[in-house]
Design a protein around this motif. Structure first.
Motif, PDB file in Angstrom:
ATOM      1  N   VAL A 381      47.096  35.079  37.727  1.00  0.00           N
ATOM      2  CA  VAL A 381      47.950  35.583  36.856  1.00  0.00           C
ATOM      3  C   VAL A 381      47.582  37.031  36.219  1.00  0.00           C
ATOM      4  O   VAL A 381      48.201  37.426  35.331  1.00  0.00           O
ATOM      5  CB  VAL A 381      48.036  34.538  35.591  1.00  0.00           C
ATOM      6  CG1 VAL A 381      48.850  33.166  36.033  1.00  0.00           C
ATOM      7  CG2 VAL A 381      46.816  34.484  34.900  1.00  0.00           C
ATOM      8  N   GLY A 382      46.952  37.673  36.860  1.00  0.00           N
ATOM      9  CA  GLY A 382      46.505  38.951  36.857  1.00  0.00           C
ATOM     10  C   GLY A 382      45.448  39.372  35.575  1.00  0.00           C
ATOM     11  O   GLY A 382      45.583  40.434  35.245  1.00  0.00           O
ATOM     12  N   LEU A 383      44.594  38.569  35.471  1.00  0.00           N
ATOM     13  CA  LEU A 383      43.961  38.649  34.283  1.00  0.00           C
ATOM     14  C   LEU A 383      42.350  38.974  34.895  1.00  0.00           C
ATOM     15  O   LEU A 383      41.764  38.202  35.619  1.00  0.00           O
ATOM     16  CB  LEU A 383      43.436  37.205  33.205  1.00  0.00           C
ATOM     17  CG  LEU A 383      44.807  37.030  32.494  1.00  0.00           C
ATOM     18  CD1 LEU A 383      44.745  35.705  31.989  1.00  0.00           C
ATOM     19  CD2 LEU A 383      45.117  38.082  31.364  1.00  0.00           C
ATOM     20  N   GLU A 384      41.793  39.847  34.428  1.00  0.00           N
ATOM     21  CA  GLU A 384      40.613  40.550  34.940  1.00  0.00           C
ATOM     22  C   GLU A 384      39.346  40.081  34.042  1.00  0.00           C
ATOM     23  O   GLU A 384      38.900  40.779  33.208  1.00  0.00           O
ATOM     24  CB  GLU A 384      40.598  41.982  34.812  1.00  0.00           C
ATOM     25  CG  GLU A 384      41.639  42.671  35.663  1.00  0.00           C
ATOM     26  CD  GLU A 384      41.711  44.190  35.654  1.00  0.00           C
ATOM     27  OE1 GLU A 384      41.026  44.892  34.925  1.00  0.00           O
ATOM     28  OE2 GLU A 384      42.739  44.866  36.420  1.00  0.00           O
ATOM     29  N   GLN A 385      39.050  38.679  34.039  1.00  0.00           N
ATOM     30  CA  GLN A 385      37.884  38.214  33.518  1.00  0.00           C
ATOM     31  C   GLN A 385      37.357  37.095  34.521  1.00  0.00           C
ATOM     32  O   GLN A 385      37.966  36.472  35.097  1.00  0.00           O
ATOM     33  CB  GLN A 385      38.141  37.795  32.119  1.00  0.00           C
ATOM     34  CG  GLN A 385      39.189  36.585  32.016  1.00  0.00           C
ATOM     35  CD  GLN A 385      39.245  36.078  30.636  1.00  0.00           C
ATOM     36  OE1 GLN A 385      40.234  36.827  29.974  1.00  0.00           O
ATOM     37  NE2 GLN A 385      38.809  35.009  30.182  1.00  0.00           N
ATOM     38  N   THR A 386      36.043  37.390  34.337  1.00  0.00           N
ATOM     39  CA  THR A 386      35.268  36.321  35.294  1.00  0.00           C
ATOM     40  C   THR A 386      34.607  35.120  34.602  1.00  0.00           C
ATOM     41  O   THR A 386      33.602  35.622  33.850  1.00  0.00           O
ATOM     42  CB  THR A 386      34.361  37.002  36.315  1.00  0.00           C
ATOM     43  OG1 THR A 386      35.287  38.177  36.768  1.00  0.00           O
ATOM     44  CG2 THR A 386      33.818  36.290  37.535  1.00  0.00           C
ATOM     45  N   VAL A 387      34.899  33.855  34.693  1.00  0.00           N
ATOM     46  CA  VAL A 387      34.130  32.861  34.115  1.00  0.00           C
ATOM     47  C   VAL A 387      32.733  32.915  34.662  1.00  0.00           C
ATOM     48  O   VAL A 387      32.514  32.875  35.841  1.00  0.00           O
ATOM     49  CB  VAL A 387      34.979  31.685  34.162  1.00  0.00           C
ATOM     50  CG1 VAL A 387      34.036  30.207  33.631  1.00  0.00           C
ATOM     51  CG2 VAL A 387      36.199  31.619  33.421  1.00  0.00           C
TER      52      VAL A 387
END
Length: 404
Positions: A381-387
């Motif tokens: 969905v285009g979100l730039e965060q990494t769990v």
């Protein structure tokens, strides 16, 4: 019972519980306020059964004749418990308002109860949210969060599973201890930090000393942080991850990503950052501390920055901890309207998505399989965060299952 079991440090009883109960029973039940108080404590929580059992032993001359009651108490005192503290703060009607944190909290509670078998009772699952109808004791203020953390770990016994879930803002405050190389302590932002005083925060060092560092041996704690800087808020890293970008100063909000809707049309998704920039006076103090530390050659209060932190974290890592954070230390966590225009924490959305779709038929998924799928969902969905995932040393990464 000969092992000196106490309410604060209970040990599982072994042998025939019914037999133990029988040895405590005589035709004359004990009387008096001491026993009444112990029975009342038992009714408030099974782990207080230890206090009742000790009282029965102490009153040897007036023993209990109800074998079934004593047997039930002793059995309850040895059964593993599941407890959870869930926090969701939208900071409504403030400049820091978010949209999805309360929804996160209710979704997380439902998940724990319906899928993972947590009892649906305030003795087992407590929710702190800033919903307008909530009484003062259920609001996520600094006082109530600290009270909840104490409740979460009290009377914990080997075999118990504790859960702490936080959705809201994280921020930074001046590091007066001298153990942060950048002069900043990460912190969680309670409701009243925004509405009342910037001094009402929960620093990472406090989380380490009151939660992560006091988990008893044999107890597993799972923590989920859907906020920015979760890795360092959890105090489970000895040093911050090296970032390619400059991390000085407040991080500017990134623009909403572009993604394809279900109808195939491009549209902007509503996104907010779960990071509250430090107040101007806090920023000034951080800069002042950094200047003093620079003049002192990098030494603060006679300590090398990071050294004490490393020692403390080494102790924490010896605990049975599973910590999932919503993003890397140099990223911010998103509060986003992903599905049907309803905002949630992006990491929380990804957690529920993979549990309901990828692991629908797996009661307790492997965490090493969950995290990559959560990140795939965020990227889709285009979100730039990494769990991120961190676990304590006693737990084996290869065999670690979520909430098992």
């Amino acid at each position: 019972l000969d092992q000196g079991v106490t309410p604060n440090a209970p040990a599982p009883l072994t042998g025939d519980v019914q037999g133990v109960a029988s040895t405590l029973a005589t035709p004359d039940p004990p009387q008096g306020s001491e026993l009444a108080a112990a029975e009342g404590a038992y009714l408030k929580g099974p782990r207080a059964a230890h206090a009742f059992a000790k009282t029965v032993m102490k009153l040897q001359s007036d023993k209990v004749d109800d074998v079934a009651l004593v047997s039930e108490i002793l059995t309850h005192s040895t059964q593993p418990r599941k407890k959870a503290l869930i926090i969701g703060i939208n900071y409504e009607r403030t400049d820091a308002q978010l949209q999805g944190c309360i929804r996160d909290a209710h979704a997380n509670k439902s998940m724990l109860v319906t899928r993972f078998g947590f009892p649906d009772s305030p003795e087992s699952v407590r929710l702190l949210t800033d919903e307008p109808a909530n009484p003062p004791g259920a609001l996520p203020t600094a006082h109530n969060i600290r009270k909840g953390l104490r409740w979460l770990v009290e009377e914990a016994c080997p075999g118990d599973h504790l859960v702490f879930m936080f959705s809201g803002h994280a921020s930074q405050v001046a590091d007066y201890e001298g153990d942060e190389e950048d002069g900043r302590d990460e912190c969680l932002c309670p409701l009243d930090m925004i509405t009342t005083s910037s001094e009402r925060y929960i620093p990472d060092d406090e989380l380490r000393s009151t939660l992560f560092g006091v988990v008893p041996e044999g107890v597993v704690l799972t923590a989920f942080f859907d906020c920015s800087h979760g890795g360092t808020v959890a105090s489970l890293q000895a040093a911050k991850a090296a970032a390619d970008e400059d991390t000085e100063g407040a991080r500017p909000p990134r623009p909403p990503p572009i993604l394809n809707t279900k109808h195939g049309e491009e549209s902007q998704m509503q996104v907010a950052e779960r990071f509250h920039p430090p107040a101007s006076d806090v920023t000034a103090r951080m800069e002042e501390l950094m200047e003093k530390r620079s003049l002192a050659g990098g030494v603060a209060a006679g300590r090398v920055p990071g050294e004490q932190r490393c020692k403390a974290i080494a102790e924490v890592l010896r605990k049975n901890l599973v910590v999932i954070t919503g993003c890397r230390d140099n990223q911010t966590a998103a509060d986003a309207a992903i599905d049907n225009g309803k905002s949630m924490g992006a990491a929380t959305w990804a957690l529920h998505k993979v549990l309901s779709e990828d692991f629908r038929d797996t009661p307790y998924p492997m965490v090493t399989e969950m995290i990559p799928k959560m990140n795939d969902a965020l990227q889709s969905v285009g979100l730039e965060q990494t769990v991120q995932l961190q676990i304590g040393e006693p737990l084996k990464l290869a065999g670690c299952r979520f909430l098992s």
